[in-house]
Design a protein around this motif. Structure first.
Motif, PDB file in Angstrom:
ATOM      1  N   PRO A 108      21.721  31.506  55.571  1.00 34.21           N
ATOM      2  CA  PRO A 108      22.119  31.268  54.144  1.00 34.21           C
ATOM      3  C   PRO A 108      21.701  32.446  53.185  1.00 34.21           C
ATOM      4  O   PRO A 108      20.655  33.204  53.492  1.00 34.21           O
ATOM      5  CB  PRO A 108      21.191  30.044  53.705  1.00 34.21           C
ATOM      6  N   VAL A 110      22.974  34.305  48.860  1.00 37.02           N
ATOM      7  CA  VAL A 110      23.714  34.041  47.565  1.00 37.02           C
ATOM      8  C   VAL A 110      24.507  35.330  47.445  1.00 37.02           C
ATOM      9  O   VAL A 110      23.855  36.463  47.909  1.00 37.02           O
ATOM     10  CB  VAL A 110      22.518  33.925  46.569  1.00 37.02           C
ATOM     11  N   TRP A 122      27.991  33.453  40.345  1.00 41.61           N
ATOM     12  CA  TRP A 122      27.435  33.312  41.489  1.00 41.61           C
ATOM     13  C   TRP A 122      27.692  32.108  42.571  1.00 41.61           C
ATOM     14  O   TRP A 122      28.360  31.371  41.880  1.00 41.61           O
ATOM     15  CB  TRP A 122      25.588  33.213  41.469  1.00 41.61           C
ATOM     16  N   ARG A 124      26.430  30.023  46.498  1.00 47.13           N
ATOM     17  CA  ARG A 124      25.567  30.006  47.877  1.00 47.13           C
ATOM     18  C   ARG A 124      26.366  30.064  48.933  1.00 47.13           C
ATOM     19  O   ARG A 124      27.480  29.299  48.870  1.00 47.13           O
ATOM     20  CB  ARG A 124      24.751  28.910  47.598  1.00 47.13           C
ATOM     21  N   ARG A 131      31.049  29.132  52.275  1.00 56.57           N
ATOM     22  CA  ARG A 131      30.744  28.930  50.867  1.00 56.57           C
ATOM     23  C   ARG A 131      30.172  27.570  50.560  1.00 56.57           C
ATOM     24  O   ARG A 131      30.800  26.455  51.108  1.00 56.57           O
ATOM     25  CB  ARG A 131      31.568  29.504  49.466  1.00 56.57           C
ATOM     26  N   GLN A 146      17.201  27.565  42.505  1.00 53.89           N
ATOM     27  CA  GLN A 146      18.602  27.310  43.553  1.00 53.89           C
ATOM     28  C   GLN A 146      18.485  28.593  44.439  1.00 53.89           C
ATOM     29  O   GLN A 146      19.483  28.181  45.369  1.00 53.89           O
ATOM     30  CB  GLN A 146      19.780  26.825  42.612  1.00 53.89           C
ATOM     31  N   VAL A 147      18.172  29.542  44.197  1.00 56.62           N
ATOM     32  CA  VAL A 147      18.580  30.777  44.693  1.00 56.62           C
ATOM     33  C   VAL A 147      17.578  31.430  45.538  1.00 56.62           C
ATOM     34  O   VAL A 147      17.297  32.411  46.240  1.00 56.62           O
ATOM     35  CB  VAL A 147      19.262  32.180  44.053  1.00 56.62           C
ATOM     36  N   ALA A 152      20.245  38.031  48.656  1.00 58.41           N
ATOM     37  CA  ALA A 152      21.075  37.838  47.942  1.00 58.41           C
ATOM     38  C   ALA A 152      22.098  39.395  47.873  1.00 58.41           C
ATOM     39  O   ALA A 152      21.227  40.323  48.165  1.00 58.41           O
ATOM     40  CB  ALA A 152      20.790  37.467  46.458  1.00 58.41           C
TER      41      ALA A 152
END
Ligand SMILES: [Zn+2]
Lengths: 217, 365
Positions: A108, A110, A122, A124, A131, A146-147, A152
Motif C-alpha cells: 500500500p 499514497v 491525492w 490511496r 486505487r 489517512q496517509v 508516498a
C-alpha cells in the motif's frame, strides 16, 4: 494498435506512443507555465521519432487529472480534438493512477500531486494497479492520519515531508506510464473513463453584493 | 467562388464558444455555444466558468459548424483561432483545439487578433472592407477606435477606453437598476420608452484638453449610480426608463461623436461599428444620423455577427490565406494582451504546415 498518450495535469508536458506491446517513443518536459506551447511540438517530435504520422494512431489516451485546471485543459482539449479529426476513440486515465503505475510498488502507498494553494490532490493505493479511494483535494495536515505509515510518491508528497515522511520519486506523471496502463486495461477488456476533467473544486467566483430591489422588474 | 479560401475559425476569448466557417467573404456557418446563463448570477463573466464551458462545448460546436456549412474538414484551407486578446485560460482552450485540429488535418494554422476579427467580420455582411476603414469596437470587453489600412497587416489604434469598456458600463448600470445581466439588451429595451434628455449625465473625456479619441465611462457610471442612490435615499421611485435612456444617450453620444471626428480628421469615408454594443439600437440610429451628416458610409454587421463568434475569426483567417500571410507555428500561445497592432501571429519563418519539424518529411504527401 497505436495509442497516443498525453498528460498535462502536472508540471510535466508528457507524450508517448504505444504500439500495444511497448512504448515506442516518448517525451517529457517540466514547465508548469507552458503546457499550451509545448504540447503540440512534443506530439510532433514523438511521431517523428517513431517515423509515424498522426493518422496512424488508433486511439488517444489523456490524463484527466486531477491537476491545475488551465494546464489540465490543454491536454484534454488536444485529445478531444485529435479524436474528432481522426475519428478514433479518446480514453481518459486518472493522472494519479499513471503515477501509481510508474511507482511500481507492491504494498500500500499514497500518490499526492501539488494542487497549489497549500493543498494536494491525492489517493490511496493497495498496489500500483489498484486505487482504494477516490481522488481528493485536501490540506496535507488534514489527511496526515489517512496517509501515515506508508510510502508516498508525487510532487505533492515531496513538497510536504511533515505529512509524507516516506515520499520519493516519481515526482510527475509520464505519458509512457499512462500509455502502458491504458494498453493493459484495454487488452483486459476494461472500460476506461471518458476524457472529462477531474476538477474536484468548484470554480472560484465571487457573487457581487446586490443592491436592494426597490425598482419594478 | 470555389477558389476562395475555405476556413474554419474558433473563438473562445470570453464566454462564447464560437466556431464559424467561411469561404472568402461568404458566411457558411456560425455556430455559437454560450455560457452566459452560467455567469448571470455572478453579474459578470467568471473566467473559470467560461474555460470549463469552452472545453465541454468545443467538439460539438465544431461538428455543428461543419454540418451547417455542408463542408468536409478535409476540404478546409486553414484553421484560424483567436490568439488574443481575451481571458487567458479561455483563449488557451480554443488555441489548444485549433492547433490539434489543424495538425491532425494537415492544415495551416492562423492565430489571429480578436479585435481585427471584429472588424473583418463585416466582409461577410457588406463585402470586402474598404481600405482604409475606421472601426469603432464596443463590447463588454473593449471600447476602441481603430484605423485599418490592411486588416491582415496594418491596424492602428486611434483611441481606447482609459477605464471601463462601454459594455461594462451597461452591465454595471443594469445591476444598479436590478435589471440583470447582461445589461446591454435590457437597457436598450427600457431606454426606448424613456426620455434621453431627462437627466443630463456627464460626457466623459469631451473637454477641450481631453484626449480626442479616448473614452472614459467610469465617471458616467458613478454619476448614474449616485443619481439612483439619491433617489432611493429620498424614498422616491427611480424612473428606470428615463435613467436608462439618459445613460445610454451619454454613452452613444460620446462614441459616435469621437468616431465621426476620427473619420473626418483622418480623411476616412467609411466607419464600421462592431462588438456586442453595436447591437444597441440607439447607437446604430445616432451613428447613422451623424455619418450621413458628415458624408461617411456606415457599415454595421447584423447583431449576431457583432457579438463574439467564430465566423469573424474565420473571416480574418480567410483574408490571411487570400493575402498569403505566414501561418502560425505549432507552439502558438494564447496571449491575453495581444496588441491590436498584431492582426495575426505569424510563424518564425520556416515552413512547418505540413512537415514534421524533426524529420522534415511531409505529413500528408
Ligand atoms: Zn469581442
Amino acid at each position: 494498435m497505436l495509442l497516443l498518450a498525453l498528460d498535462t495535469a502536472t508540471p510535466a508536458v508528457t507524450v508517448a506512443l504505444h504500439d500495444g506491446t511497448d512504448v515506442i517513443a516518448s517525451s517529457s518536459q517540466v514547465d508548469a507555465r507552458r503546457h499550451g506551447e509545448l504540447l503540440l511540438p512534443a506530439v510532433d517530435r514523438v511521431l517523428a521519432e517513431a517515423g509515424l504520422r498522426l493518422d496512424a494512431v488508433t486511439g488517444v489516451v489523456a490524463g484527466i487529472g486531477p491537476g491545475p485546471y488551465t494546464g489540465l485543459r490543454v491536454g484534454l482539449m488536444t485529445a478531444d480534438t485529435f479524436g474528432l479529426a481522426l475519428g478514433v476513440p479518446v480514453h481518459g486515465v486518472c493522472t494519479l493512477d499513471g503515477l501509481a503505475y510508474a511507482a511500481d510498488l507492491e504494498g500500500p502507498f499514497v500518490v499526492a500531486t501539488d494542487a497549489r494553494r497549500k493543498e494536494v490532490y491525492w489517493a490511496r493505493y493497495a498496489d500500483s494497479r489498484t486505487r482504494l479511494t477516490d481522488p481528493a483535494v485536501d490540506r496535507p495536515a488534514d489527511i496526515a492520519q489517512q496517509v501515515a505509515g506508508v510510502p508516498a510518491v508525487g510532487a505533492g508528497a515531496l513538497l510536504y515531508p511533515d505529512t509524507f515522511p516516506r515520499a520519493h520519486e516519481p515526482e510527475h506523471v509520464s505519458a509512457a506510464a499512462l500509455a502502458c496502463l491504458a494498453a493493459e486495461k484495454l487488452a483486459a477488456g476494461e472500460e476506461l473513463p471518458a476524457p472529462r476533467p477531474l476538477y474536484l473544486r468548484r470554480p472560484d467566483a465571487q457573487v457581487p453584493k446586490n443592491y436592494k430591489v426597490v425598482t419594478p422588474k | 467562388m470555389a477558389d476562395e479560401p475555405l476556413v474554419l475559425g474558433i473563438e473562445t476569448s470570453c464566454d462564447e464558444t464560437g466556431v464559424g466557417v467561411v469561404r472568402g467573404t461568404t458566411l457558411l456557418a456560425d455556430a455559437v455555444a454560450s455560457s452566459v446563463d452560467e455567469h448571470a448570477r455572478f453579474g459578470g463573466v467568471v473566467p473559470e466558468v467560461a474555460s470549463r464551458a469552452h472545453l465541454e462545448a468545443m467538439v460539438p460546436t465544431i461538428d455543428r459548424a461543419l454540418k451547417e456549412a455542408g463542408v468536409s474538414a478535409r476540404d478546409l484551407d486553414g484553421i484560424a483561432v483567436t490568439a488574443g486578446p481575451g481571458l487567458a485560460g479561455a483563449l488557451l482552450v480554443g488555441v489548444s483545439a485549433a492547433k490539434a485540429y489543424a495538425y491532425a488535418l494537415g492544415k495551416p494554422l492562423y492565430g489571429v487578433n480578436h479585435l481585427a476579427s471584429h472588424i473583418c467580420v463585416d466582409q461577410l455582411e457588406h463585402g470586402p472592407l474598404p481600405e482604409p476603414t475606421m472601426a469603432l469596437l464596443v463590447s463588454g470587453g473593449h471600447s476602441s477606435l481603430l484605423l485599418s489600412a490592411d486588416i491582415t497587416s496594418d491596424v492602428r489604434p486611434m483611441g481606447a477606453t482609459i477605464d471601463d469598456a462601454a459594455g461594462e458600463a451597461f452591465d454595471k448600470i443594469a445591476r444598479v437598476l436590478n435589471l440583470g445581466f447582461p445589461g446591454g439588451p435590457v437597457i436598450d429595451r427600457y431606454a426606448r420608452e424613456g426620455d434621453p434628455t431627462a437627466i443630463a449625465f456627464p460626457r466623459g473625456l469631451t473637454g477641450p484638453r481631453d484626449p480626442v479619441y479616448d473614452f472614459s465611462f467610469s465617471g458616467l457610471k458613478t454619476a448614474v449610480a449616485r443619481w439612483i442612490e439619491a433617489k432611493r435615499a429620498a424614498g422616491e421611485e427611480v424612473p428606470v426608463r428615463d435613467v436608462a435612456a439618459s445613460f445610454q444617450e451619454a454613452v452613444v453620444d460620446v462614441l459616435t461623436r469621437k468616431a465621426v471626428r476620427a473619420c473626418k480628421d483622418q480623411g476616412v469615408d467609411h466607419l464600421m461599428i462592431g462588438g456586442g454594443v453595436a447591437a444597441n439600437s440607439r447607437l446604430r440610429a445616432l451613428a447613422q444620423e451623424r455619418c450621413e451628416a458628415a458624408g461617411i458610409r456606415l457599415r454595421v454587421p447584423r447583431p449576431k455577427l457583432c457579438t463574439d463568434n467564430g465566423a469573424m475569426v474565420a473571416a480574418l483567417g480567410a483574408e490571411m490565406v487570400a493575402r498569403d500571410r505566414a501561418a502560425s507555428d505549432w507552439d502558438l500561445s494564447a496571449d491575453s494582451s495581444l496588441p491590436v497592432t498584431d492582426p495575426h501571429v505569424p510563424g518564425r519563418g520556416h515552413t512547418h504546415d505540413h512537415v514534421h519539424e524533426v524529420s522534415k518529411e511531409n505529413l500528408y504527401s
